[in-house]
Structure formats: C-alpha cells, structure tokens
Design a protein around this motif. Structure first.
Motif, mmCIF file in Angstrom:
data_model
loop_
_atom_site.group_PDB
_atom_site.id
_atom_site.type_symbol
_atom_site.label_atom_id
_atom_site.label_comp_id
_atom_site.label_asym_id
_atom_site.label_seq_id
_atom_site.Cartn_x
_atom_site.Cartn_y
_atom_site.Cartn_z
ATOM 1 N N GLN A 243 16.286 -19.782 0.012
ATOM 2 C CA GLN A 243 15.810 -20.750 -0.982
ATOM 3 C C GLN A 243 15.131 -20.093 -2.172
ATOM 4 O OE1 GLN A 243 13.360 -23.457 1.381
ATOM 5 N NE2 GLN A 243 15.013 -24.950 1.360
ATOM 6 N N ARG A 244 14.739 -18.842 -2.028
ATOM 7 C CA ARG A 244 14.114 -18.153 -3.160
ATOM 8 C C ARG A 244 15.079 -18.015 -4.328
ATOM 9 N NH1 ARG A 244 11.273 -12.762 -2.138
ATOM 10 N NH2 ARG A 244 13.374 -12.193 -1.483
ATOM 11 N N SER A 245 16.382 -18.030 -4.046
ATOM 12 C CA SER A 245 17.364 -17.919 -5.132
ATOM 13 C C SER A 245 17.272 -19.123 -6.069
ATOM 14 C CB SER A 245 18.781 -17.806 -4.555
ATOM 15 O OG SER A 245 19.118 -18.957 -3.790
ATOM 16 N N TYR A 246 16.956 -20.312 -5.507
ATOM 17 C CA TYR A 246 16.771 -21.489 -6.359
ATOM 18 C C TYR A 246 15.486 -21.372 -7.171
ATOM 19 C CZ TYR A 246 20.191 -23.367 -3.036
ATOM 20 O OH TYR A 246 21.288 -23.561 -2.246
ATOM 21 N N LEU A 247 14.460 -20.814 -6.533
ATOM 22 C CA LEU A 247 13.188 -20.650 -7.235
ATOM 23 C C LEU A 247 13.316 -19.663 -8.381
ATOM 24 C CD1 LEU A 247 10.756 -20.474 -4.165
ATOM 25 C CD2 LEU A 247 11.176 -22.427 -5.650
ATOM 26 N N GLU A 248 14.116 -18.621 -8.187
ATOM 27 C CA GLU A 248 14.287 -17.614 -9.234
ATOM 28 C C GLU A 248 14.848 -18.234 -10.500
ATOM 29 O OE1 GLU A 248 13.331 -14.692 -9.598
ATOM 30 O OE2 GLU A 248 12.670 -14.118 -7.584
ATOM 31 N N GLN A 249 15.739 -19.216 -10.358
ATOM 32 C CA GLN A 249 16.306 -19.880 -11.532
ATOM 33 C C GLN A 249 15.213 -20.619 -12.306
ATOM 34 O OE1 GLN A 249 19.575 -22.354 -10.250
ATOM 35 N NE2 GLN A 249 20.502 -20.722 -9.033
ATOM 36 N N ILE A 250 14.328 -21.287 -11.562
ATOM 37 C CA ILE A 250 13.228 -22.001 -12.222
ATOM 38 C C ILE A 250 12.297 -21.015 -12.912
ATOM 39 C CG2 ILE A 250 11.233 -23.501 -11.825
ATOM 40 C CD1 ILE A 250 12.735 -24.660 -9.430
ATOM 41 N N PHE A 251 11.966 -19.919 -12.221
ATOM 42 C CA PHE A 251 11.062 -18.938 -12.805
ATOM 43 C C PHE A 251 11.697 -18.251 -14.020
ATOM 44 C CE2 PHE A 251 9.282 -18.553 -8.277
ATOM 45 C CZ PHE A 251 8.350 -19.552 -8.531
ATOM 46 N N SER A 252 13.008 -18.100 -14.000
ATOM 47 C CA SER A 252 13.697 -17.498 -15.148
ATOM 48 C C SER A 252 13.557 -18.391 -16.376
ATOM 49 C CB SER A 252 15.181 -17.280 -14.819
ATOM 50 O OG SER A 252 15.335 -16.354 -13.774
ATOM 51 N N ILE A 253 13.676 -19.712 -16.164
ATOM 52 C CA ILE A 253 13.514 -20.649 -17.281
ATOM 53 C C ILE A 253 12.080 -20.601 -17.810
ATOM 54 C CG2 ILE A 253 13.528 -23.093 -17.914
ATOM 55 C CD1 ILE A 253 15.778 -23.470 -15.849
ATOM 56 N N LEU A 254 11.113 -20.574 -16.892
ATOM 57 C CA LEU A 254 9.711 -20.494 -17.316
ATOM 58 C C LEU A 254 9.426 -19.186 -18.045
ATOM 59 C CD1 LEU A 254 7.898 -21.956 -14.161
ATOM 60 C CD2 LEU A 254 8.224 -23.066 -16.373
ATOM 61 N N SER A 255 10.014 -18.101 -17.571
ATOM 62 C CA SER A 255 9.826 -16.802 -18.233
ATOM 63 C C SER A 255 10.422 -16.823 -19.634
ATOM 64 C CB SER A 255 10.472 -15.688 -17.400
ATOM 65 O OG SER A 255 9.806 -15.523 -16.168
ATOM 66 N N ALA A 256 11.597 -17.460 -19.769
ATOM 67 C CA ALA A 256 12.221 -17.564 -21.089
ATOM 68 C C ALA A 256 11.327 -18.350 -22.040
ATOM 69 C CB ALA A 256 13.587 -18.231 -20.968
ATOM 70 N N ALA A 257 10.718 -19.437 -21.522
ATOM 71 C CA ALA A 257 9.795 -20.223 -22.345
ATOM 72 C C ALA A 257 8.579 -19.387 -22.734
ATOM 73 C CB ALA A 257 9.357 -21.474 -21.585
#
Length: 304
Positions: free
Chosen positions: A164-178
């Motif tokens: 499930q961390r793979s799904y979290l990484e996508q969210i964190f990637s978006i937050l990092s981009a922001a």
C-alpha cells in the motif's frame, strides 16, 4: 548622539519613500509566506510519511473467478491454495518480518466495500464474488515489504501482492510537486524583493544626495553614511517578515488545525508548534535579505 542622528535619518528616509516602503513590505510578505508554506508542506509530508508508513499494509489478493494471469489459471482460489498462502505467512522464513495478519473473505470484503462507497451507484453493480479474498499483512518494518512480495507473488491462487505504500508515494509525489512549486514562486518573489529593496534604497539615497555630499565633506565614514539606508531596508523587510509569520500561523491555526484536522481526523497534520518554528526562520531570512540588498545598493550608489 550619533545613534539618534542615524535614527533620524532612518525616519526621514522612510517618510520620503512611503509608497516604495509599502511595496517592499508587500513583496517581502508574499514571498516569505510562500517560503513558510513550502517549509510547512515539507513538514507535513514528513509527518504523513511517518504516520501512514507505519500503518501501511501488504495486501495478498487471491484469485477470483474473473482473474487472469498464470497463477489464476484455475479460476477462483480454492481452500488448499488459501491454506498454502497462510502456511507461507506462518513459516519461519516470513514470520520474523510479520507483525500480524488477517484474512478477509468475499462477504467481509463486500461489507467493507459497501461501507466505503456508501451512497455511490457502483455499490448496486458489485457482488461479493467479484471482490478478492485478501490476506492483510502488517509488517514490523514496512520498508521490508519486498520480501513478502517476492515470496508470495508466484504462488498458485495469488492474483497479486501489493504494498500500500506505493499508493501513498503517489500522494506524496503530488504534495512534493506542490512544495517545489511554492519554493519556485518564493524564489522569484525573493528576487523581486531584492530588486525592489535595492531600488528603494537608491531612490532614498538620491533624494538625500545633498545631505550625503555634506556628510562626505565633513569626513563622515562610509559605514556611518550606509547604516541608515541599511536599517531602512531591514525595517521594511522585518514588517513584511512579521506579517508573513502571522499569515503562516493563521493558515496552520485556522485552516489546517481548525478545518482539516477535524475534517480528516484519520491523519496527522502540522500544528501551531511547527508554525512557531518556521516564523523565526522567515524573520531571519527577511532581515538578511534586506541587509544584503540595501548594503549592495548603497555601496554601488556611493561609488558612482
């Protein structure tokens, strides 16, 4: 006496260039607010990672009647295949990595699906047999999920093994981009603040060129001449920095803690304490920015 004279010169400069001082305050305020937001966003990402990574599970999805792939060639996973996966989870090889696990059958998966998507039209078309029976595994160290994935992926009756961390990484990637976007905007605004402070100081010096000429004739040192102009820039920038700090605290206190924390109680958010850690950074950055800009501007002006 010299100190009083310097303060008098600072007051004169601020009064003569009120509009430019306000511009410096506003640009500094906006740019440092972006800086503070970027820092807080990175703090938020760090908190969410530590909060969610410990709760992330590995899902071992068993085959359904409609599953494809080599391991699902026999259709839905039977009792022997489910028992084989359970035996593997209980084996001495995987037990050192596993904290706990539980099995979710078709009916339990269907009940959870109905709760999760209550009110959504899709619940009318999904039946229990379409949902995977699943082993949900909590690891002692979530970063070692690859061991579980490699051990179970090839077993008959296993459709897939998902961390499930793979799904979290996508969210964190978006937050990092922001966060990086906020940093980029802040950098541009800081450049604008530097140029505006320098321009303000040069205009202030030009408006007092007669006084500066007299100071030079009576032997005033460059440091004495430069100090009022540097203080003007620092004062204007400090006002903007304090306003930025207040804005950052307001965002955290009223929006993050006042709204998001109550709306999304299942995760961790930055607090007022984090905001108070950021505020001194903004004030120091604002003061250094102004001191550097003003020093550079007045030094260049005096050399002309």
């Amino acid at each position: 006496m010299r100190f009083a004279l310097i303060l008098g010169e600072v007051g004169t400069g601020l009064k003569r260039n009120v509009s430019m001082v306000i511009s410096v305050v506003l640009v500094t305020f906006i740019s440092l607010t972006f800086v503070g937001a970027a820092i807080l966003l990175q703090m938020q990402i760090g908190q969410m990672k530590s909060f969610w990574y410990d709760k992330a599970q590995v899902a071992v999805y068993m085959c359904t009647a409609t599953s494809g792939g080599d391991t699902c060639s026999g259709g839905e996973a039977n009792a022997d295949q489910i028992a084989a996966v359970q035996a593997q989870l209980d084996s001495p090889t995987l037990q050192p990595f596993i904290d706990k696990y539980y099995f979710e059958d078709h009916q339990q998966a269907y009940d959870n699906f109905q709760k999760q998507f209550a009110g959504n039209a899709v619940t009318q078309y999904v039946t229990a047999d379409l949902l995977n029976q699943t082993f949900w595994v909590n690891l002692k160290d979530p970063s070692q999920s690859a061991v579980l994935v490699e051990s179970l992926s090839g077993l008959a009756g296993v459709e897939s093994v998902t961390d499930q961390r793979s799904y979290l990484e996508q969210i964190f990637s978006i937050l990092s981009a922001a966060s990086y976007t906020a940093i980029g905007i802040a950098a541009l605004m800081l450049v604008a603040a530097v140029l505006l402070i320098a321009t303000t100081i040069r205009l202030s010096a030009f408006s007092r060129r007669r006084e500066l000429g007299i100071m030079r004739l009576v032997g005033a040192s460059n440091r004495f001449i430069q100090t009022p102009f540097i203080l003007e820039g620092i004062i204007a920038s400090l006002i903007g920095s304090v306003l930025a700090g207040a804005a950052v605290w307001g965002i955290v206190h009223f929006f993050v803690q006042g709204y998001l924390a109550s709306t999304l109680p299942f995760t961790s958010f930055v607090s007022d304490t984090d905001a108070f850690l950021v505020i001194p950074i903004l004030i120091v950055v604002g003061a250094l920015l102004a001191a550097f800009s003003a020093k550079f501007a007045i030094t260049r002006y005096l050399k002309v």
